[in-house]
Design a protein around this motif. Structure first.
Motif, PDB file in Angstrom:
ATOM      1  N   ASP A 126       0.848  -1.188   0.000  1.00  0.00           N
ATOM      2  CA  ASP A 126       0.000   0.000   0.000  1.00  0.00           C
ATOM      3  C   ASP A 126       0.885   1.240   0.000  1.00  0.00           C
ATOM      4  O   ASP A 126       2.119   1.162  -0.008  1.00  0.00           O
ATOM      5  N   GLY A 127       0.243   2.410   0.007  1.00  0.00           N
ATOM      6  CA  GLY A 127       0.981   3.656  -0.059  1.00  0.00           C
ATOM      7  C   GLY A 127       1.912   3.881   1.115  1.00  0.00           C
ATOM      8  O   GLY A 127       2.997   4.465   0.973  1.00  0.00           O
ATOM      9  N   LYS A 128       1.517   3.419   2.284  1.00  0.00           N
ATOM     10  CA  LYS A 128       2.375   3.554   3.469  1.00  0.00           C
ATOM     11  C   LYS A 128       3.679   2.799   3.266  1.00  0.00           C
ATOM     12  O   LYS A 128       4.772   3.323   3.536  1.00  0.00           O
ATOM     13  N   GLN A 129       3.581   1.579   2.810  1.00  0.00           N
ATOM     14  CA  GLN A 129       4.784   0.791   2.577  1.00  0.00           C
ATOM     15  C   GLN A 129       5.645   1.401   1.475  1.00  0.00           C
ATOM     16  O   GLN A 129       6.876   1.342   1.524  1.00  0.00           O
ATOM     17  N   MET A 130       4.997   2.022   0.477  1.00  0.00           N
ATOM     18  CA  MET A 130       5.750   2.677  -0.591  1.00  0.00           C
ATOM     19  C   MET A 130       6.557   3.853  -0.055  1.00  0.00           C
ATOM     20  O   MET A 130       7.712   4.057  -0.449  1.00  0.00           O
ATOM     21  N   LEU A 131       5.962   4.650   0.851  1.00  0.00           N
ATOM     22  CA  LEU A 131       6.699   5.786   1.403  1.00  0.00           C
ATOM     23  C   LEU A 131       7.859   5.296   2.278  1.00  0.00           C
ATOM     24  O   LEU A 131       8.948   5.889   2.260  1.00  0.00           O
ATOM     25  N   HIS A 182       5.373  17.561   5.614  1.00  0.00           N
ATOM     26  CA  HIS A 182       4.509  18.021   4.520  1.00  0.00           C
ATOM     27  C   HIS A 182       3.035  18.063   4.927  1.00  0.00           C
ATOM     28  O   HIS A 182       2.144  18.081   4.068  1.00  0.00           O
ATOM     29  N   GLY A 183       2.788  18.079   6.224  1.00  0.00           N
ATOM     30  CA  GLY A 183       1.412  18.186   6.708  1.00  0.00           C
ATOM     31  C   GLY A 183       0.586  16.943   6.495  1.00  0.00           C
ATOM     32  O   GLY A 183      -0.648  17.024   6.391  1.00  0.00           O
ATOM     33  N   MET A 184       1.239  15.794   6.418  1.00  0.00           N
ATOM     34  CA  MET A 184       0.541  14.538   6.192  1.00  0.00           C
ATOM     35  C   MET A 184       0.851  13.573   7.328  1.00  0.00           C
ATOM     36  O   MET A 184       1.697  13.845   8.178  1.00  0.00           O
ATOM     37  N   ALA A 185       0.158  12.452   7.317  1.00  0.00           N
ATOM     38  CA  ALA A 185       0.411  11.394   8.294  1.00  0.00           C
ATOM     39  C   ALA A 185       0.699  10.107   7.543  1.00  0.00           C
ATOM     40  O   ALA A 185       0.012   9.780   6.562  1.00  0.00           O
ATOM     41  N   LEU A 186       1.709   9.384   7.994  1.00  0.00           N
ATOM     42  CA  LEU A 186       2.098   8.159   7.318  1.00  0.00           C
ATOM     43  C   LEU A 186       0.946   7.177   7.229  1.00  0.00           C
ATOM     44  O   LEU A 186       0.754   6.517   6.196  1.00  0.00           O
ATOM     45  N   ILE A 187       0.129   7.083   8.261  1.00  0.00           N
ATOM     46  CA  ILE A 187      -0.965   6.122   8.280  1.00  0.00           C
ATOM     47  C   ILE A 187      -1.961   6.377   7.158  1.00  0.00           C
ATOM     48  O   ILE A 187      -2.601   5.454   6.647  1.00  0.00           O
ATOM     49  N   ASP A 188      -2.075   7.670   6.747  1.00  0.00           N
ATOM     50  CA  ASP A 188      -3.033   7.996   5.682  1.00  0.00           C
ATOM     51  C   ASP A 188      -2.629   7.400   4.343  1.00  0.00           C
ATOM     52  O   ASP A 188      -3.483   7.160   3.475  1.00  0.00           O
TER      53      ASP A 188
END
Length: 713
Positions: free
Chosen positions: A535-540, A597-603
């Motif tokens: 998922d996107g979290k793992q990609m980051l 960047h005003g984001m959360a990894l979980i998102d």
């Protein structure tokens, strides 16, 4: 999920990845065409769903809502094609109704108005055009695409995937096809091993230019008494100087619109001694002035090159290559006389103070926003329709003609290309407006409005709702039941039939097309292995991962086979422990990066690889129009991943066994770095929704405000 379990599950998949015309008045007076609007509708791919097989060979499927016999293709064929075959019938009618409601009178058709030019469907198309012309005063101007005609001359054809009784495929072909060997009469039925016999009928042959230009003669291909002016590249100088309808009609005769083409290039006065396999073929290019001051240039950009050592001509329609990937690259070499005519017409438009808008089926500029090289790097040479893209030298040659505004189709993309060149001290700006198709995602058409001071406003009209769009769903339900009963391995998602609008149906179409065709056929296996298992979290986290553990070492640690590396087998558990520690550090860095960047990894975990692929194709097809269908938080997440991944330098060569020596994180970074860069380019090109072109200044101004864009997300 613990770090260890998450990392091991993810990297099991990662380990497997290794196997210018001037239209202003000098005296400042207002041009009579200011405020005039022209609608552009390419790639309708019209298929008459209630088509009348005049020979009685096929009655279709009785439809309970219309009371008519439905002549349609299967839903499975639609979900694996870049276009819908059936529901676009209703979409075209809805678009024409919308055009009428807007008070627009002129409708340009930049190719593929039909889906292979079969008689049964061409009659249905012309019937609708005639109705809107008679009842609402619409004037249609058609330019051919590679599906109308498929070859210069009429040829045998047919389809194996019409929908027949009880949800089975119905094969319908014409005389001359292998499926209809021995058939010579009006029509016949040939028994087969399939559940349904093959129907042989001349209603599904593919018409050539002569028949298509003939049936659409009063919709652009021939001059009409009400036109102010009409010419072709084959018109005489006398006819141009002293225009009359009678002379224009005579010179526009099919027989007068033939040119010589050879395997190596343009014939006629351009012919070289070494040219071979030359023959005469038709060209339907024309210029029309429907209202004083407005010139519409309908360019026939089809190039059907004769095959080597062929004879050609009406009796040998198969002696020509298709036009799908030829486009303007081959126009320069094989229809040089038409390119010269374009240049001369641009000069005439300036001299006579005409507003000139051109259109054809094929794009004149890059449609991948400068990402073509990266696309080829990741998807391979010849894939992703790269063969259809004009070379930069081609765009430069077209710009040099002085042509400013061109509307194209073919790609089913919503896009804007702007190319500016300095040639011999002069600046030439070519604007290529890629109009989307009504038969796919996102269904829309373009409206160009003539503004003062050599300006043209471009608006993209999206079809949100289409009456009767689900009228044929009862037949697809039977098809789906039959596929389930037969144990078919590949089945389209039956939730499609719950779509509440045509727009929603086309979104289902891009999703199913991605799943059933694009991912299996276009994506490298190593990327798919990673894509489907993270998922996107793992990609980051992967974008921040620093580890010396190679793909092969990780395979060994997980008990998977790999080419042996020194110590890999003996230290497998140590490798795995080292990797888990590296993963934990990568996660910390990813959390910090997201917070900055005003984001959360979980998102980032809210989307996975398959959703990424769907958004990839949404953006490719619809450009900024796709923003409405992508979660508002997702685009900035994609942007961040693109920025983090793309600048990485690597010497990885994916044709080799890179799993032996390449660190796990680097494999992901290089492959997905390119992928996210391409996705970012799809989302950040020239304005493509509502914008203003200034021909004199060579500028493009986005008319969408920030608030407008946010309202779509």
């Amino acid at each position: 999920m613990t770090i260890k379990h998450s990392a091991v599950a993810l990297f099991t998949a990662l380990a497997l990845a290794g196997c210018n015309s001037d239209s202003s008045n000098d005296d400042g007076k207002t041009l009579p065409v200011e405020g005039v609007k022209v609608a552009f509708m390419p790639d309708i791919h019209f298929h008459d769903v209630y088509g009348d097989f005049q020979d009685g060979s096929f009655d279709g499927l009785y439809n309970s809502q219309s009371g008519q016999g439905a002549t349609i293709r299967t839903m499975m064929s639609q979900m694996k094609s870049t276009r819908l075959f059936n529901e676009n019938y209703f979409a075209m009618i809805a678009a024409l109704d919308d055009i009428v409601a807007r008070g627009i009178k002129y409708v340009a058709l930049p190719g593929d108005f039909s889906d292979d030019g079969q008689p049964v469907h061409m009659r249905g198309l012309v019937k609708i055009f005639d109705q809107y012309r008679e009842e609402h005063g619409l004037e249609f101007f058609a330019a051919p695409g590679n599906h109308d005609p498929v070859r210069p001359f009429t040829q045998p054809a047919g389809k194996s995937d019409y929908l027949g009784r009880d949800g089975h495929e119905q094969r319908i072909f014409s005389k001359g096809k292998d499926e209809c060997v021995g058939y010579e009469g009006d029509w016949t039925i040939i028994p087969t091993d399939n559940p349904l016999p093959t129907i042989c009928t001349e209603e599904v042959k593919e018409w050539g230019y002569k028949e298509i230009m003939g049936i659409l003669s009063h919709h652009g291909f021939d001059p009409q008494p009400e036109y102010k002016y009409f010419e072709t590249p084959y018109s005489s100088d006398e006819a141009r100087k002293n225009y009359s309808y009678d002379v224009a009609l005579q010179e526009a005769n099919y027989a007068n619109r033939m040119y010589e083409i050879c395997h190596e290039g343009t014939g006629g006065e351009h012919k070289e001694d070494s040219y071979t396999a030359c023959s005469m073929v038709p060209d339907s290019t024309y210029l029309v002035e429907p209202i004083e001051g407005l010139w519409l240039m309908a360019i026939d950009a089809n190039v059907y090159r004769p095959k080597a050592d062929s004879t050609g001509g009406e009796n040998n329609p198969g002696d020509y290559d298709g036009s799908s990937s030829a486009g303007y690259n081959m126009m320069l070499t094989h229809k040089a006389h038409v390119v010269e005519w374009i240049s001369n017409t641009v000069k005439a438009a300036k001299e006579q103070n005409k507003v000139l808008l051109s259109f054809s089926h094929f794009p004149m500029t890059d449609f991948y926003n400068g990402a073509s090289e990266e696309i080829e790097d990741i998807f391979g040479e010849g894939n992703f329709q790269l063969a259809r893209q004009p070379e930069d030298d081609t765009s430069k040659a077209l710009a040099k003609t002085g042509l400013s505004i061109h509307v194209g189709g073919h790609m089913h993309f919503n896009d804007t290309g702007m190319k500016q060149y300095n040639i011999d001290g002069e600046t030439y700006t070519l604007f290529n407006i890629q109009a989307p198709s009504l038969a796919g995602y996102i269904p829309a058409y373009k409206v160009l409005e003539i503004k003062p001071n050599s300006q043209v406003e471009v608006e993209t009209v999206v079809l949100e709702n289409v009456p009767r769009f689900n009228e044929l769903f009862e037949h697809y339900a039977k098809e789906h039941d039959q596929l389930v009963e037969s144990g078919a391995g590949e089945i389209w998602n039956s939730e499609i039939l719950d779509a509440e609008s045509y727009y929603e149906l086309t979104d289902w179409h891009i999703k199913e097309l991605t799943r059933l065709r694009f991912l299996p056929e276009e994506w490298p296996q190593d990327i798919k292995n990673m894509l489907f298992n993270m998922d996107g979290k793992q990609m980051l986290i992967l974008s921040q991962l620093e580890t010396d553990i190679t793909v092969c070492q990780l395979k060994e640690a997980l008990g998977l086979p790999c080419v042996k590396t020194d110590g890999a087998g003996a230290e497998g558990q140590d490798d795995l422990n080292d990797f888990i520690q590296d993963w934990s550090l990568g996660k910390e860095k990813a959390e910090e990066l997201a917070n900055q960047h005003g984001m959360a990894l979980i998102d980032f975990a809210e989307w996975d690889g398959e959703e990424l692929a769907i958004d990839f194709y949404r953006l490719r097809n619809a450009d900024e129009l796709a923003f409405r269908d992508i979660e508002p938080s997702r685009l900035p997440q994609y942007k961040l991943l693109s920025e983090e991944l793309y600048d990485m330098e690597s010497e990885i060569h994916f044709g080799e066994d890179y799993s032996v020596s390449t660190p796990v994180g680097d494999v992901f970074k290089v492959r997905f770095g390119t992928l996210f860069y391409i996705l970012d380019r799809f989302a950040t090109g020239e304005a493509s929704d509502n914008f203003l072109i200034d021909v004199e200044q060579g500028t493009l101004t986005d008319l969408k405000t920030v608030a407008d864009r946010e309202s779509l997300q």
